[in-house]
Design a protein around this motif. Structure first.
Motif, PDB file in Angstrom:
ATOM      1  N   SER A  40      28.643  45.827  22.941  1.00 31.64           N
ATOM      2  CA  SER A  40      30.091  45.647  23.131  1.00 31.64           C
ATOM      3  C   SER A  40      30.434  44.172  22.993  1.00 31.64           C
ATOM      4  CB  SER A  40      30.513  46.162  24.514  1.00 31.64           C
ATOM      5  OG  SER A  40      30.243  47.546  24.640  1.00 31.64           O
ATOM      6  N   ASP A  41      31.374  43.864  22.125  1.00 31.48           N
ATOM      7  CA  ASP A  41      31.750  42.467  21.881  1.00 31.48           C
ATOM      8  C   ASP A  41      32.947  42.452  20.930  1.00 31.48           C
ATOM      9  OD1 ASP A  41      31.787  39.756  21.936  1.00 31.48           O
ATOM     10  OD2 ASP A  41      29.794  39.449  21.067  1.00 31.48           O
ATOM     11  N   THR A  42      33.428  41.241  20.636  1.00 34.04           N
ATOM     12  CA  THR A  42      34.483  41.068  19.638  1.00 34.04           C
ATOM     13  C   THR A  42      33.835  40.699  18.317  1.00 34.04           C
ATOM     14  OG1 THR A  42      36.104  40.351  21.282  1.00 34.04           O
ATOM     15  CG2 THR A  42      36.536  39.756  18.993  1.00 34.04           C
ATOM     16  N   TYR A  43      34.180  41.415  17.254  1.00 30.43           N
ATOM     17  CA  TYR A  43      33.587  41.196  15.943  1.00 30.43           C
ATOM     18  C   TYR A  43      34.670  40.840  14.920  1.00 30.43           C
ATOM     19  CZ  TYR A  43      29.363  43.341  17.874  1.00 30.43           C
ATOM     20  OH  TYR A  43      28.258  43.623  18.649  1.00 30.43           O
ATOM     21  N   ASP A  44      34.253  40.061  13.925  1.00 27.12           N
ATOM     22  CA  ASP A  44      35.141  39.743  12.807  1.00 27.12           C
ATOM     23  C   ASP A  44      34.866  40.722  11.676  1.00 27.12           C
ATOM     24  OD1 ASP A  44      36.266  37.578  14.125  1.00 27.12           O
ATOM     25  OD2 ASP A  44      34.773  36.173  13.342  1.00 27.12           O
ATOM     26  N   ILE A  45      35.913  41.017  10.907  1.00 29.67           N
ATOM     27  CA  ILE A  45      35.766  41.935   9.780  1.00 29.67           C
ATOM     28  C   ILE A  45      36.454  41.334   8.567  1.00 29.67           C
ATOM     29  CG2 ILE A  45      37.836  43.256  10.411  1.00 29.67           C
ATOM     30  CD1 ILE A  45      36.302  45.767   9.417  1.00 29.67           C
ATOM     31  N   GLU A  46      35.841  41.487   7.397  1.00 34.41           N
ATOM     32  CA  GLU A  46      36.380  40.912   6.170  1.00 34.41           C
ATOM     33  C   GLU A  46      36.043  41.828   5.004  1.00 34.41           C
ATOM     34  OE1 GLU A  46      36.168  36.698   3.620  1.00 34.41           O
ATOM     35  OE2 GLU A  46      34.583  37.236   5.062  1.00 34.41           O
ATOM     36  N   ALA A  47      37.005  41.987   4.118  1.00 34.22           N
ATOM     37  CA  ALA A  47      36.792  42.753   2.891  1.00 34.22           C
ATOM     38  C   ALA A  47      36.648  41.756   1.749  1.00 34.22           C
ATOM     39  CB  ALA A  47      37.946  43.706   2.635  1.00 34.22           C
ATOM     40  N   VAL A  48      35.449  41.608   1.242  1.00 31.73           N
ATOM     41  CA  VAL A  48      35.167  40.653   0.167  1.00 31.73           C
ATOM     42  C   VAL A  48      35.192  41.403  -1.154  1.00 31.73           C
ATOM     43  CG1 VAL A  48      33.543  38.954  -0.745  1.00 31.73           C
ATOM     44  CG2 VAL A  48      33.733  39.307   1.736  1.00 31.73           C
ATOM     45  N   ALA A  49      36.071  40.985  -2.055  1.00 28.64           N
ATOM     46  CA  ALA A  49      36.233  41.698  -3.319  1.00 28.64           C
ATOM     47  C   ALA A  49      36.194  40.749  -4.506  1.00 28.64           C
ATOM     48  CB  ALA A  49      37.558  42.456  -3.324  1.00 28.64           C
TER      49      ALA A  49
END
Length: 224
Positions: A167-176
């Motif tokens: 359990s934690d805060t995560y970053d998310i990114e869509a690399v295209a």
């Protein structure tokens, strides 16, 4: 006949001092106060230099203008309060709904999963969803379809090595890669509305979600 002092000037100076003192205490001049000042002016005017009727009309007109502005301000504040109440009431219908909002981070609960959508533009040849932890380390990379249109995604909460992410805060990114250039696409993440509230300014409605935190209604792209 010689008059040593001008009663009108004396009265005007005294009235101004009293008005400034009252202004500090109360910024609103009511009709009762205005009539009191008008009566005092009549009593203290110089009998050799009586005020013209046009001056009284001018003062009444000025008072009417000030009063009108004050009343308009009060009406606008009342309207704003009514709109805020209506906005909150309408926002309550969002409780229990699922939304999609633009996000670059989220709160993950171990054992859970997250999902969302990405609008893929034409000419995309590579699309990868990248999830990183608070230290910047890559937790999981997921390859997605590059067909133009809306692409759904789900992260099952598992790391690349097959263990559950804590359990934690995560970053998310869509690399295209689009037409030969690599960059990031907007990520729309799903969230469940648990409650609604007004922000600190009292002007904007916020939707509170366990995954995305507090989201402004203006940032919601889709309601499911």
């Amino acid at each position: 006949m010689t008059i040593g002092t001008d009663p009108i000037q004396n009265w005007a100076a005294q009235a101004q001092a009293e008005a400034e003192a009252r202004q500090k205490k109360d910024q609103t001049l009511g009709i009762d106060s205005f009539l009191t000042l008008m009566t005092a002016q009549l009593k203290n005017q110089d009998p050799l230099k009586p005020l013209e009727g046009t001056e009284f009309i001018s003062q009444l007109a000025q008072f009417g203008t000030v009063t009108g502005v004050q009343e308009m301000g009060t009406s606008l504040e009342t309207l704003a309060s009514s709109l805020r109440a209506t906005q909150t009431l309408n926002g309550s219908t969002m409780i229990g709904r699922d939304i999609l909002a633009s996000a670059d981070s989220f709160d993950h609960t171990q054992g859970g999963s997250v999902s969302g959508q990405i609008d893929v533009p034409a000419g995309t040849t590579s699309l990868q969803l990248r999830i990183t932890d608070s230290t910047g380390a890559v937790v999981r990379e997921i390859q997605l379809e590059t067909a133009e249109g809306t692409q759904n995604f789900t992260w099952d909460g598992m790391r690349t090595d097959g263990t559950q992410a804590e359990s934690d805060t995560y970053d998310i990114e869509a690399v295209a890669t689009v037409r030969g250039e690599t960059g990031s696409l907007e990520v729309l993440m799903a969230g469940h509305v648990a409650s609604v509230s007004m922000d600190a300014s009292g002007n904007n409605l916020a939707l509170n979600t366990p995954t995305l935190g507090s989201i402004s209604m203006a940032d919601v792209r889709r309601v499911q």
